[in-house]
Design an enzyme around this catalytic site. Structure first.
Site, PDB file in Angstrom:
ATOM      1  N   HIS A  27      -9.300  34.061 -49.221  1.00 25.68           N
ATOM      2  CA  HIS A  27     -10.759  33.674 -49.277  1.00 25.68           C
ATOM      3  C   HIS A  27     -11.486  34.104 -50.737  1.00 25.68           C
ATOM      4  CE1 HIS A  27     -10.695  34.148 -44.687  1.00 25.68           C
ATOM      5  NE2 HIS A  27      -9.990  33.229 -45.146  1.00 25.68           N
TER       6      HIS A  27
ATOM      7  N   ARG B 275     -13.418  29.836 -48.036  1.00 23.60           N
ATOM      8  CA  ARG B 275     -12.080  30.414 -47.115  1.00 23.60           C
ATOM      9  C   ARG B 275     -10.894  29.458 -47.235  1.00 23.60           C
ATOM     10  NH1 ARG B 275     -13.585  33.755 -43.353  1.00 23.60           N
ATOM     11  NH2 ARG B 275     -12.221  32.751 -41.808  1.00 23.60           N
TER      12      ARG B 275
ATOM     13  N   GLU C 192      -3.158  42.033 -40.470  1.00 28.93           N
ATOM     14  CA  GLU C 192      -3.753  40.776 -40.049  1.00 28.93           C
ATOM     15  C   GLU C 192      -3.456  40.451 -38.775  1.00 28.93           C
ATOM     16  OE1 GLU C 192      -5.909  38.588 -40.608  1.00 28.93           O
ATOM     17  OE2 GLU C 192      -7.113  39.369 -42.390  1.00 28.93           O
TER      18      GLU C 192
ATOM     19  N   ARG D  48     -17.518  31.445 -38.867  1.00 29.36           N
ATOM     20  CA  ARG D  48     -16.391  31.165 -39.686  1.00 29.36           C
ATOM     21  C   ARG D  48     -15.431  30.141 -39.789  1.00 29.36           C
ATOM     22  NH1 ARG D  48     -15.003  36.913 -41.554  1.00 29.36           N
ATOM     23  NH2 ARG D  48     -16.566  38.282 -40.680  1.00 29.36           N
TER      24      ARG D  48
ATOM     25  N   ASP E 240       9.601  30.047 -76.696  1.00 32.00           N
ATOM     26  CA  ASP E 240       9.906  28.441 -76.473  1.00 32.00           C
ATOM     27  C   ASP E 240       8.962  27.971 -75.185  1.00 32.00           C
ATOM     28  OD1 ASP E 240      10.837  26.042 -76.083  1.00 32.00           O
ATOM     29  OD2 ASP E 240      13.014  26.576 -75.925  1.00 32.00           O
TER      30      ASP E 240
ATOM     31  N   GLU F  95     -18.694  33.074 -49.622  1.00 28.39           N
ATOM     32  CA  GLU F  95     -17.097  33.126 -49.375  1.00 28.39           C
ATOM     33  C   GLU F  95     -16.633  31.675 -49.231  1.00 28.39           C
ATOM     34  OE1 GLU F  95     -14.164  35.507 -46.363  1.00 28.39           O
ATOM     35  OE2 GLU F  95     -16.200  35.068 -45.781  1.00 28.39           O
TER      36      GLU F  95
ATOM     37  N   GLU G 290      -3.284  42.446 -45.152  1.00 28.08           N
ATOM     38  CA  GLU G 290      -4.044  41.991 -46.113  1.00 28.08           C
ATOM     39  C   GLU G 290      -4.704  43.356 -46.875  1.00 28.08           C
ATOM     40  OE1 GLU G 290      -9.118  40.689 -46.110  1.00 28.08           O
ATOM     41  OE2 GLU G 290      -7.655  39.594 -45.062  1.00 28.08           O
TER      42      GLU G 290
ATOM     43  N   GLU H 254      -3.890  37.195 -48.579  1.00 22.98           N
ATOM     44  CA  GLU H 254      -3.084  37.770 -47.344  1.00 22.98           C
ATOM     45  C   GLU H 254      -1.519  37.452 -47.682  1.00 22.98           C
ATOM     46  OE1 GLU H 254      -6.621  36.800 -44.111  1.00 22.98           O
ATOM     47  OE2 GLU H 254      -4.960  35.294 -44.463  1.00 22.98           O
TER      48      GLU H 254
ATOM     49  N   GLU I  87      -9.241  37.622 -51.355  1.00 21.08           N
ATOM     50  CA  GLU I  87      -8.743  38.378 -50.285  1.00 21.08           C
ATOM     51  C   GLU I  87      -7.265  37.769 -49.877  1.00 21.08           C
ATOM     52  OE1 GLU I  87     -11.348  38.002 -47.260  1.00 21.08           O
ATOM     53  OE2 GLU I  87     -12.866  39.565 -48.095  1.00 21.08           O
TER      54      GLU I  87
END
Length: 442
Positions: free
Chosen positions: A243, A333, A187, A314, A52, A331, A194, A132, A130
């Site tokens: 990421h 982020r 981390e 970064r 359902d 990547e 992570e 976390e 990735e």
């Protein structure tokens, strides 16, 4: 591994499997399941198991509620934490009674976008996620407290990293379930962890994210801890991201690599990135889908706030890792682990494909630390910000025809309605900060 129906029936008998969870995902990214006894396994493998759908977030009205689960045989796995009366799992696609895929099934939405990529000549999208998470202590009733389980930092070891044993058992459990784990570590924030697993094609990667979350929460509970993928559970600390490393392949050829290019990036990779940047503000409603998500996307905590890219720092939204050749990838982020992984990968792929189709020009990289740039400098460099809150992100989403097309009318309408309700509840709630700030002042 690939399994046939006969393989699954044989293994279930040999391993004394007594129950099977037929899993699927609702629009908000929550894993749902119909548990059946092993006596019904053959029926399920013939796509005859009905459920359902009227009570599932973002699915259908009560008068059209009958839906069918079509198991993906390659997702067969036996849960290693149940020793007796063993339980296995199959991830399913959702179909209508007439045999057509359900338009609101997140896994089906990702498959539609991958089909578009194949029509453009790309045979696969590789994704390395990735996600976390935080580990909190629990009280005597097993409910989560606001006490983190350690005061460790980035790459710390025991005794500072008190989550080490739990994290190690998570890794062993994942490996037993077929994951190839590449690394695990503490981390930056207290209680934050992570675990990185090997990239896979987009569907498998999204399936793995959902399985990963289930394993992390299950093993944490066995250690008397509560695991959360909430993007920003603690003020003044880094939040949790997810990421997403990604690349497009044609057979065995990585279309993102170009040996002669200064950065080793092909025109395809540059146009794909340009598409992501072009649609970044609309993507945020899907990749950062909660009120809390935007508490993470603020300067000072290593989460990207600005729509830019770089091969050397970064702070932008997109980074280019150093590996080249088959490992060339981008990547992204800003996504966080509250995102529905099927929808997040679908809209990122759709945005990138739009960039390739239109041969969008990639802006110049931003190799400075954007966090320390003034607003005037960011404007001069042409660096937009990601949305400041969920309401702003929803406005960007609804105005973006490329990203709304990726979702389809059904999923868009239901997702937007659910998130408008979430925002309105948040907007009208009186929070502790307001009481602390104003109750004696006024």
């Amino acid at each position: 591994m690939s399994f046939s129906k006969e393989d699954i029936l044989r293994i279930a008998k040999e391993e004394n499997v007594r129950f099977i969870r037929l899993q699927f995902t609702d629009l908000l990214g929550t894993v749902k399941n119909v548990e059946i006894p092993v006596s019904q396994l053959e029926k399920a493998l013939e796509n005859k198991m009905m459920f359902d759908g009227s009570s599932i977030e973002g699915y259908v009205r009560i008068e059209e509620s009958d839906m069918y689960l079509y198991p993906d045989l390659d997702t067969w796995v036996i849960f290693p934490w149940v020793a007796e009366d063993r339980v296995a799992r199959l991830i399913c696609d959702v179909y209508m009674p007439d045999g057509t895929p359900f338009a609101g099934d997140p896994r089906g939405i990702l498959k539609r976008c991958l089909k578009e990529a194949k029509e453009m000549g790309f045979t696969s999208m590789n994704v390395g996620p990735e996600p976390e998470f935080f580990l909190f202590q629990t009280d005597e009733k097993g409910n989560p407290t606001m006490e983190l389980n350690d005061q460790g930092g980035y790459f710390d070891l025991a005794p500072m990293d008190l989550g080490e044993n739990c994290r190690r058992e998570i890794v062993l459990t994942l490996e037993e379930m077929g994951f190839e784990i590449e690394a695990s570590h503490h981390e930056v924030a207290y209680g934050q962890h992570e675990i990185d697993f090997k990239y896979a094609d987009a569907i498998k990667a999204a399936d793995q994210i959902q399985t990963f979350k289930l394993v992390v929460k299950t093993v944490a509970r066995q250690h008397g801890l509560h695991a959360t993928f909430m993007p920003k559970p603690m003020f003044g600390m880094n939040g949790s991201g997810m990421h997403c490393h990604q690349s497009l392949f044609k057979g065995s050829e990585n279309t993102f690599y170009e040996e002669k290019d200064e950065l080793g990036l092909s025109d395809t990779a540059r146009s794909y990135m340009a598409g992501l940047l072009k649609h970044a503000r609309a993507l945020a409603a899907i990749t950062n889908p909660t009120v809390n998500s935007y508490k993470r996307l603020v300067p000072g905590y290593e989460a990207p706030c600005y729509v830019a890219w770089s091969a050397s720092n970064r702070s932008p939204m997109i980074r280019i890792p150093a590996s080249r050749g088959l490992s060339t990838r981008i990547e992204v982020r800003n996504p966080d682990p509250a995102a529905n992984p099927y929808l997040a990968l679908a809209v990122m792929l759709k945005a990138g494909l739009d960039g390739i189709k239109r041969q969008l020009d990639l802006p110049a990289p931003i190799d400075r630390n954007i966090y320390i740039m003034s607003e005037e400098e960011r404007i001069e460099e042409g660096i937009p910000s990601l949305p400041a809150d969920l309401k702003e992100a929803l406005g960007e989403l609804i105005r973006n025809p490329v990203i709304t097309d990726a979702l389809g009318e059904h999923a868009l309408a239901h997702f937007y309605e659910l998130k408008e309700i979430e925002w309105d509840i948040y907007r009208t709630q009186v929070h502790d900060w307001e009481r602390n700030q104003y109750i004696t002042l006024y």
